[in-house]
Design a protein around this motif. Structure first.
Motif, PDB file in Angstrom:
ATOM      1  N   PRO A 156       0.815  -1.219   0.000  1.00 47.36           N
ATOM      2  CA  PRO A 156       0.000   0.000   0.000  1.00 47.36           C
ATOM      3  C   PRO A 156       0.845   1.264   0.000  1.00 47.36           C
ATOM      4  O   PRO A 156       0.442   2.285  -0.568  1.00 47.36           O
ATOM      5  N   GLU A 157       2.035   1.205   0.605  1.00 51.03           N
ATOM      6  CA  GLU A 157       2.913   2.374   0.628  1.00 51.03           C
ATOM      7  C   GLU A 157       3.341   2.765  -0.786  1.00 51.03           C
ATOM      8  O   GLU A 157       3.439   3.949  -1.120  1.00 51.03           O
ATOM      9  N   GLU A 158       3.594   1.760  -1.631  1.00 50.09           N
ATOM     10  CA  GLU A 158       3.993   2.046  -3.006  1.00 50.09           C
ATOM     11  C   GLU A 158       2.798   2.568  -3.815  1.00 50.09           C
ATOM     12  O   GLU A 158       2.942   3.439  -4.672  1.00 50.09           O
ATOM     13  N   TYR A 159       1.632   2.048  -3.528  1.00 48.39           N
ATOM     14  CA  TYR A 159       0.403   2.513  -4.174  1.00 48.39           C
ATOM     15  C   TYR A 159       0.182   3.996  -3.867  1.00 48.39           C
ATOM     16  O   TYR A 159      -0.145   4.790  -4.755  1.00 48.39           O
ATOM     17  N   ARG A 160       0.372   4.368  -2.601  1.00 46.41           N
ATOM     18  CA  ARG A 160       0.215   5.781  -2.214  1.00 46.41           C
ATOM     19  C   ARG A 160       1.243   6.662  -2.910  1.00 46.41           C
ATOM     20  O   ARG A 160       0.936   7.787  -3.324  1.00 46.41           O
ATOM     21  N   ALA A 161       2.466   6.187  -3.025  1.00 46.96           N
ATOM     22  CA  ALA A 161       3.517   6.970  -3.675  1.00 46.96           C
ATOM     23  C   ALA A 161       3.178   7.215  -5.142  1.00 46.96           C
ATOM     24  O   ALA A 161       3.362   8.321  -5.664  1.00 46.96           O
ATOM     25  N   ALA A 162       2.677   6.202  -5.832  1.00 46.45           N
ATOM     26  CA  ALA A 162       2.291   6.365  -7.231  1.00 46.45           C
ATOM     27  C   ALA A 162       1.126   7.335  -7.365  1.00 46.45           C
ATOM     28  O   ALA A 162       1.080   8.149  -8.299  1.00 46.45           O
ATOM     29  N   ALA A 163       0.187   7.267  -6.429  1.00 47.91           N
ATOM     30  CA  ALA A 163      -0.953   8.189  -6.453  1.00 47.91           C
ATOM     31  C   ALA A 163      -0.484   9.630  -6.286  1.00 47.91           C
ATOM     32  O   ALA A 163      -0.970  10.542  -6.969  1.00 47.91           O
ATOM     33  N   GLU A 164       0.464   9.846  -5.386  1.00 47.75           N
ATOM     34  CA  GLU A 164       0.983  11.203  -5.178  1.00 47.75           C
ATOM     35  C   GLU A 164       1.703  11.702  -6.428  1.00 47.75           C
ATOM     36  O   GLU A 164       1.587  12.874  -6.808  1.00 47.75           O
ATOM     37  N   ALA A 165       2.446  10.815  -7.080  1.00 46.27           N
ATOM     38  CA  ALA A 165       3.152  11.200  -8.303  1.00 46.27           C
ATOM     39  C   ALA A 165       2.169  11.613  -9.393  1.00 46.27           C
ATOM     40  O   ALA A 165       2.387  12.606 -10.104  1.00 46.27           O
ATOM     41  N   ALA A 166       1.075  10.866  -9.532  1.00 46.50           N
ATOM     42  CA  ALA A 166       0.063  11.211 -10.527  1.00 46.50           C
ATOM     43  C   ALA A 166      -0.529  12.582 -10.239  1.00 46.50           C
ATOM     44  O   ALA A 166      -0.743  13.388 -11.155  1.00 46.50           O
ATOM     45  N   SER A 167      -0.785  12.857  -8.968  1.00 41.85           N
ATOM     46  CA  SER A 167      -1.323  14.159  -8.583  1.00 41.85           C
ATOM     47  C   SER A 167      -0.348  15.277  -8.900  1.00 41.85           C
ATOM     48  O   SER A 167      -0.736  16.353  -9.377  1.00 41.85           O
ATOM     49  N   ARG A 168       0.925  15.028  -8.675  1.00 42.03           N
ATOM     50  CA  ARG A 168       1.943  16.064  -8.907  1.00 42.03           C
ATOM     51  C   ARG A 168       2.031  16.468 -10.380  1.00 42.03           C
ATOM     52  O   ARG A 168       2.302  17.628 -10.688  1.00 42.03           O
ATOM     53  N   VAL A 169       1.823  15.493 -11.273  1.00 46.92           N
ATOM     54  CA  VAL A 169       1.921  15.824 -12.704  1.00 46.92           C
ATOM     55  C   VAL A 169       0.555  16.155 -13.300  1.00 46.92           C
ATOM     56  O   VAL A 169       0.447  16.436 -14.499  1.00 46.92           O
ATOM     57  N   GLY A 170      -0.488  16.119 -12.477  1.00 48.57           N
ATOM     58  CA  GLY A 170      -1.809  16.506 -12.942  1.00 48.57           C
ATOM     59  C   GLY A 170      -2.446  15.513 -13.892  1.00 48.57           C
ATOM     60  O   GLY A 170      -3.115  15.900 -14.859  1.00 48.57           O
ATOM     61  N   MET A 171      -2.280  14.204 -13.612  1.00 47.51           N
ATOM     62  CA  MET A 171      -2.831  13.176 -14.486  1.00 47.51           C
ATOM     63  C   MET A 171      -3.857  12.309 -13.749  1.00 47.51           C
ATOM     64  O   MET A 171      -3.662  11.954 -12.585  1.00 47.51           O
ATOM     65  N   PRO A 172      -4.961  11.938 -14.424  1.00 45.17           N
ATOM     66  CA  PRO A 172      -5.857  10.931 -13.846  1.00 45.17           C
ATOM     67  C   PRO A 172      -5.133   9.597 -13.809  1.00 45.17           C
ATOM     68  O   PRO A 172      -4.216   9.349 -14.607  1.00 45.17           O
ATOM     69  N   TRP A 173      -5.529   8.737 -12.895  1.00 49.02           N
ATOM     70  CA  TRP A 173      -4.827   7.470 -12.767  1.00 49.02           C
ATOM     71  C   TRP A 173      -5.755   6.352 -12.308  1.00 49.02           C
ATOM     72  O   TRP A 173      -6.810   6.599 -11.715  1.00 49.02           O
ATOM     73  N   CYS A 174      -5.363   5.141 -12.613  1.00 46.78           N
ATOM     74  CA  CYS A 174      -5.993   3.929 -12.108  1.00 46.78           C
ATOM     75  C   CYS A 174      -4.914   3.124 -11.400  1.00 46.78           C
ATOM     76  O   CYS A 174      -3.732   3.334 -11.644  1.00 46.78           O
ATOM     77  N   GLY A 175      -5.321   2.204 -10.559  1.00 47.06           N
ATOM     78  CA  GLY A 175      -4.312   1.409  -9.866  1.00 47.06           C
ATOM     79  C   GLY A 175      -4.811   0.031  -9.499  1.00 47.06           C
ATOM     80  O   GLY A 175      -5.882  -0.111  -8.897  1.00 47.06           O
ATOM     81  N   THR A 176      -4.044  -0.991  -9.874  1.00 46.46           N
ATOM     82  CA  THR A 176      -4.398  -2.362  -9.512  1.00 46.46           C
ATOM     83  C   THR A 176      -3.287  -2.980  -8.670  1.00 46.46           C
ATOM     84  O   THR A 176      -2.121  -2.637  -8.793  1.00 46.46           O
ATOM     85  N   MET A 177      -3.684  -3.898  -7.818  1.00 46.78           N
ATOM     86  CA  MET A 177      -2.741  -4.660  -7.023  1.00 46.78           C
ATOM     87  C   MET A 177      -2.864  -6.128  -7.411  1.00 46.78           C
ATOM     88  O   MET A 177      -3.862  -6.541  -8.012  1.00 46.78           O
ATOM     89  N   SER A 178      -1.844  -6.909  -7.078  1.00 45.42           N
ATOM     90  CA  SER A 178      -1.824  -8.329  -7.419  1.00 45.42           C
ATOM     91  C   SER A 178      -2.025  -9.156  -6.155  1.00 45.42           C
ATOM     92  O   SER A 178      -1.189  -9.129  -5.248  1.00 45.42           O
ATOM     93  N   PHE A 179      -3.130  -9.886  -6.115  1.00 48.51           N
ATOM     94  CA  PHE A 179      -3.490 -10.686  -4.947  1.00 48.51           C
ATOM     95  C   PHE A 179      -3.132 -12.146  -5.241  1.00 48.51           C
ATOM     96  O   PHE A 179      -3.911 -12.899  -5.807  1.00 48.51           O
ATOM     97  N   ASP A 180      -1.927 -12.521  -4.856  1.00 48.20           N
ATOM     98  CA  ASP A 180      -1.395 -13.814  -5.278  1.00 48.20           C
ATOM     99  C   ASP A 180      -0.923 -14.690  -4.132  1.00 48.20           C
ATOM    100  O   ASP A 180      -0.249 -15.686  -4.342  1.00 48.20           O
TER     101      ASP A 180
END
Length: 335
Positions: A156-180
């Motif tokens: 989840p920490e990496e998911y949050r970091a990617a979300a913040e990066a998307a916000s910084r560049v002003g881009m919409p984003w989607c995010g999936t995780m792998s449940f394995d």
């Protein structure tokens, strides 16, 4: 202004995403261990063919060939200084293919995991992760991607970091995780945990990709909807189970099985439906036909999913007792 994916979701009951990247590139001659991102500049006709495959099969959305395009992953190929070049090129080729279509096709800028373990378990800090994702996100934006697509995340920490990066560049984003790992990611996140995480962020859509088999992935999708999914759900399951056959990895899911999977994914509550490892344009054609011709059904039971797609890899969905211990994960390439 609404982004292209939000607009499409507003006017459609379902969206067909693409299939595998690695599987299809290996079929074109990519050697195991090589960086697919290099082909964005070295073999551009191959990447154009990669993108045309799902589009011609009926996909409304395809991912760029940039899964391992962050500095950490490219460092393995002594190419960490080429993040902007390789990601921009991957998105530009996608834009070229999408803009030639008579219908709207969305270019999603793929962003996979860094491959590093985040603090406090590892050395990667939040700020450094955001910096790496932001560099990649900006290049994908510059290349013309419609939306950022964060995928195959475990922490989840990496998911949050990617979300913040998307916000910084002003881009919409989607995010999936792998449940394995018995219904959890390798860092211990459950489907219910992800719903809580997404509720604090603002993706256009969220969900699961890769993992084990299609049955397991749909059990996770049911977990999202039962936990009150706050955003449209993505399902990108593997085309069956990988098997080693004559020196090569082969996925045993047929187009007919993936057609059943697509219809079941829609009935489970997914709005964006695609494939992951092993999924070829032939699978996507069958999935498109199923989504267009089969009437929407009731939410399937776990037994109905198992009967059509095969058994589950574990006895529970990660939210019960007797759960496996958390394990560190360094990330893998989307097949």
């Amino acid at each position: 202004m609404p982004d292209a994916l939000t607009d499409m979701l507003a006017s459609r009951d379902w969206i067909l995403a693409d299939g595998a990247t690695g599987t299809n590139l290996f079929n074109m001659g990519l050697d195991s261990g090589d960086s697919p991102e290099m082909w964005n500049v070295e073999k551009q006709d191959n990447i154009r063919a990669l993108y045309r495959g799902p589009v011609e099969a009926g996909s409304d959305l395809f991912l760029t060939n940039t899964f391992g395009g962050n500095a950490s992953r490219l460092k393995l190929h002594q190419a960490q200084h080429r993040v902007a070049e390789l990601n921009r090129a991957g998105a530009e080729l996608g834009r070229e293919i999408a803009d030639k279509q008579s219908r709207k096709v969305i270019v999603a800028g793929s962003m996979g995991p860094t491959g590093e373990v985040m603090h406090p378990l590892g050395a990667l800090t939040h700020d450094l992760a955001v910096e790496m994702f932001e560099e990649q996100a900006q290049a994908l934006k510059d290349g013309g991607a419609d939306v950022l697509w964060v995928e195959t995340i475990s922490a989840p920490e990496e998911y949050r970091a990617a979300a913040e990066a998307a916000s910084r560049v002003g881009m919409p984003w989607c995010g999936t995780m792998s449940f394995d790992t018995a219904g959890r990611t390798m860092m211990g996140t459950t489907s219910a945990d992800m719903v809580k995480l997404v509720g604090k962020l603002d993706p256009v859509a969220f969900g699961a990709n890769c993992g084990v088999g299609a049955s397991d992935l749909l059990r996770t999708v049911l977990g999202f909807t039962e936990a009150g999914a706050p955003k449209p759900v993505i399902a990108k399951g593997n085309a069956g189970i990988p098997k080693f056959v004559e020196g090569h990895i082969h996925y045993d899911g047929t187009p007919e099985v993936m057609a059943d999977y697509a219809a079941l994914a829609r009935d489970c509550g997914a709005r964006i439906i695609g494939g992951c490892c092993g999924t070829t344009p032939d699978h996507l054609r069958a999935m498109r036909e199923a989504l267009e011709t089969r009437p929407k059904g009731d939410k399937p039971t776990l037994e109905e999913i198992e009967a059509k797609l095969g058994g589950y890899s574990s006895a529970n969905d990660g939210t019960g007792d007797n759960l496996p211990p958390k394990r560190e994960r360094r990330g893998r390439r989307r097949g």
